[in-house]
Design a protein around this motif. Structure first.
Motif, PDB file in Angstrom:
ATOM      1  N   LYS A  87       0.897  -1.126  -0.049  1.00  0.00           N
ATOM      2  CA  LYS A  87       0.016   0.033  -0.277  1.00  0.00           C
ATOM      3  C   LYS A  87       0.830   1.215   0.116  1.00  0.00           C
ATOM      4  CE  LYS A  87      -4.201   2.048   2.140  1.00  0.00           C
ATOM      5  NZ  LYS A  87      -4.967   1.972   3.291  1.00  0.00           N
ATOM      6  N   SER A  88       0.502   2.063  -1.011  1.00  0.00           N
ATOM      7  CA  SER A  88       1.519   3.443  -0.915  1.00  0.00           C
ATOM      8  C   SER A  88       0.772   4.426  -0.085  1.00  0.00           C
ATOM      9  CB  SER A  88       1.403   3.903  -2.606  1.00  0.00           C
ATOM     10  OG  SER A  88       0.271   4.289  -3.079  1.00  0.00           O
ATOM     11  N   LYS A  89       1.845   5.537   0.046  1.00  0.00           N
ATOM     12  CA  LYS A  89       1.522   6.673   0.985  1.00  0.00           C
ATOM     13  C   LYS A  89       0.328   7.304   0.139  1.00  0.00           C
ATOM     14  CE  LYS A  89       3.285  10.612   3.245  1.00  0.00           C
ATOM     15  NZ  LYS A  89       4.260  11.512   3.270  1.00  0.00           N
ATOM     16  N   MET A  90       0.197   7.354  -1.142  1.00  0.00           N
ATOM     17  CA  MET A  90      -0.711   8.130  -1.859  1.00  0.00           C
ATOM     18  C   MET A  90      -1.997   7.430  -1.600  1.00  0.00           C
ATOM     19  SD  MET A  90       0.298  10.701  -3.148  1.00  0.00           S
ATOM     20  CE  MET A  90      -0.971  11.086  -4.285  1.00  0.00           C
ATOM     21  N   GLU A  91      -2.124   6.031  -1.600  1.00  0.00           N
ATOM     22  CA  GLU A  91      -3.400   5.464  -1.247  1.00  0.00           C
ATOM     23  C   GLU A  91      -3.692   5.415   0.169  1.00  0.00           C
ATOM     24  OE1 GLU A  91      -3.229   1.307  -3.841  1.00  0.00           O
ATOM     25  OE2 GLU A  91      -1.552   1.636  -2.410  1.00  0.00           O
ATOM     26  N   SER A  92      -3.023   5.789   0.990  1.00  0.00           N
ATOM     27  CA  SER A  92      -3.395   6.326   2.458  1.00  0.00           C
ATOM     28  C   SER A  92      -3.949   7.775   2.396  1.00  0.00           C
ATOM     29  CB  SER A  92      -2.198   6.238   3.310  1.00  0.00           C
ATOM     30  OG  SER A  92      -1.118   6.958   3.293  1.00  0.00           O
ATOM     31  N   LEU A  93      -3.712   8.431   1.484  1.00  0.00           N
ATOM     32  CA  LEU A  93      -4.238   9.747   1.460  1.00  0.00           C
ATOM     33  C   LEU A  93      -5.566  10.063   0.859  1.00  0.00           C
ATOM     34  CD1 LEU A  93      -0.849  11.713   0.815  1.00  0.00           C
ATOM     35  CD2 LEU A  93      -1.989  11.323   2.895  1.00  0.00           C
ATOM     36  N   LEU A  94      -6.124   8.943   0.027  1.00  0.00           N
ATOM     37  CA  LEU A  94      -7.495   9.092  -0.623  1.00  0.00           C
ATOM     38  C   LEU A  94      -8.586   9.581   0.174  1.00  0.00           C
ATOM     39  CD1 LEU A  94      -7.367   5.563  -2.523  1.00  0.00           C
ATOM     40  CD2 LEU A  94      -7.976   7.962  -3.505  1.00  0.00           C
ATOM     41  N   GLY A  95      -9.132  10.552  -0.258  1.00  0.00           N
ATOM     42  CA  GLY A  95     -10.222  11.150   0.530  1.00  0.00           C
ATOM     43  C   GLY A  95      -9.707  12.293   1.492  1.00  0.00           C
ATOM     44  N   LYS A  96      -8.554  12.648   1.402  1.00  0.00           N
ATOM     45  CA  LYS A  96      -7.739  13.556   2.216  1.00  0.00           C
ATOM     46  C   LYS A  96      -7.353  14.826   1.163  1.00  0.00           C
ATOM     47  CE  LYS A  96      -6.385  10.458   5.934  1.00  0.00           C
ATOM     48  NZ  LYS A  96      -5.275  10.151   6.464  1.00  0.00           N
ATOM     49  N   GLU A  97      -7.138  15.979   1.755  1.00  0.00           N
ATOM     50  CA  GLU A  97      -6.583  16.867   0.728  1.00  0.00           C
ATOM     51  C   GLU A  97      -5.186  16.746   0.334  1.00  0.00           C
ATOM     52  OE1 GLU A  97      -5.361  21.563   1.671  1.00  0.00           O
ATOM     53  OE2 GLU A  97      -7.655  21.144   1.848  1.00  0.00           O
ATOM     54  N   PHE A  98      -4.718  16.990  -0.857  1.00  0.00           N
ATOM     55  CA  PHE A  98      -3.727  16.740  -1.640  1.00  0.00           C
ATOM     56  C   PHE A  98      -2.700  17.472  -0.793  1.00  0.00           C
ATOM     57  CE2 PHE A  98      -0.294  17.241  -4.774  1.00  0.00           C
ATOM     58  CZ  PHE A  98      -0.021  15.915  -5.279  1.00  0.00           C
ATOM     59  N   GLU A 201     -12.956  19.459  -6.364  1.00  0.00           N
ATOM     60  CA  GLU A 201     -13.024  21.156  -6.377  1.00  0.00           C
ATOM     61  C   GLU A 201     -12.232  21.662  -5.159  1.00  0.00           C
ATOM     62  OE1 GLU A 201     -17.622  21.772  -5.601  1.00  0.00           O
ATOM     63  OE2 GLU A 201     -16.871  22.584  -7.397  1.00  0.00           O
ATOM     64  N   ASN A 202     -12.533  20.833  -4.137  1.00  0.00           N
ATOM     65  CA  ASN A 202     -12.028  21.145  -2.769  1.00  0.00           C
ATOM     66  C   ASN A 202     -10.896  20.740  -2.373  1.00  0.00           C
ATOM     67  OD1 ASN A 202     -14.332  22.635  -1.986  1.00  0.00           O
ATOM     68  ND2 ASN A 202     -15.610  20.693  -1.875  1.00  0.00           N
ATOM     69  N   LEU A 203      -9.999  20.247  -3.485  1.00  0.00           N
ATOM     70  CA  LEU A 203      -8.520  19.663  -3.345  1.00  0.00           C
ATOM     71  C   LEU A 203      -8.557  18.360  -2.731  1.00  0.00           C
ATOM     72  CD1 LEU A 203      -7.057  23.074  -2.350  1.00  0.00           C
ATOM     73  CD2 LEU A 203      -7.549  22.395  -4.687  1.00  0.00           C
ATOM     74  N   LYS A 204      -9.456  17.473  -2.624  1.00  0.00           N
ATOM     75  CA  LYS A 204      -9.193  16.380  -1.898  1.00  0.00           C
ATOM     76  C   LYS A 204      -9.109  15.276  -2.994  1.00  0.00           C
ATOM     77  CE  LYS A 204     -12.338  17.151   2.039  1.00  0.00           C
ATOM     78  NZ  LYS A 204     -13.511  16.758   2.887  1.00  0.00           N
TER      79      LYS A 204
END
Length: 239
Positions: A87-98, A201-204
């Motif tokens: 599991k990548s770090k990016m996958e752990s950030l799904l649903g969160k702001e970039f 549009e909210n950067l998530k």
């Protein structure tokens, strides 16, 4: 940091549907039995191990599962990497702001995460010697042309300005280019290329996709369209 070419292959071998049979497909039309699916996976592994002159590992991504009549249908793609998947770090950030950033693009214009707010965004991570990155560019250009007024289209690479300018003198890639951001890609632990990050549009972060899927045509693996990405775009509240 290793640079990994992510190869997403469409499955295009047909098999007859049988009662209570599990089949695999890329598009809902052409089906593959479990045995054929395993053979195709082995073929891909051998092919890319030979290309890169080292052992490659093939991961299977099941995008969705449906029941049709008496069959269970898995819609899948293959990811080919030079190490076993985790599991990548990016996958752990799904649903969160970039992750927040403020850079200058290749023309010297400042681009920040905050400046993208209000429109959905596609961020493409790539590098100049990544064949799947290059193969998908004509299709990404078409998406950019179609949705240019409704979305932001950004590319990011760890390579420097000279390398990217040299590449762009020969290949068309019409995104806004942010270069020389190795520290940023390392921070995000991005090791697989291409990587396409879809923000609302909210950067998530709404969706992560590797390259556009390939399809076997006349014995060759080619990208036929950007339909799968366009389907994602339609879910991002385009105005």
């Amino acid at each position: 940091m290793k640079r990994i070419l992510v190869f997403t292959a469409l499955l295009t071998v047909s098999s007859l549907l049988k009662a209570q049979t599990v089949v695999y497909t890329s598009n809902g039309n052409e089906m593959m039995s479990e045995l054929s699916f395993k053979k195709e996976r082995d073929i891909i592994k051998k092919k890319f191990s030979k290309i890169f002159n080292k052992e490659m590992f093939v991961g299977t991504k099941i995008k969705k599962t449906e029941r049709r009549n008496d069959s269970i249908i898995h819609f899948i793609s293959f990811d080919v990497k030079d190490k076993k998947s985790k599991k990548s770090k990016m996958e752990s950030l799904l649903g969160k702001e970039f992750s927040n950033f403020k850079f200058k693009d290749i023309t010297g214009k400042e681009i920040s995460l905050e400046s993208l707010k209000g429109k959905p965004t596609l961020i493409n991570f790539w590098f100049t010697k990544c064949p799947p990155c290059i193969d998908e560019m004509p299709h990404l250009n078409k998406l950019k042309k179609k949705y240019n007024n409704s979305m932001n289209f950004i590319s990011m690479t760890y390579e420097n300005k000279d390398a990217v300018n040299k590449f762009l003198s020969k290949k068309e890639f019409n995104f806004k280019h942010i270069v020389d951001v190795k520290e940023f890609t390392d921070k995000l632990e991005i090791e697989s290329f291409p990587l396409n990050v879809f923000l609302d549009e909210n950067l998530k972060i709404k969706v992560l996709e590797s390259g556009l899927p390939y399809q076997r045509v006349n014995g060759k693996m080619v990208i036929k369209s950007a339909d799968s990405f366009e389907d994602i775009i339609k879910t991002l509240n385009i105005k």
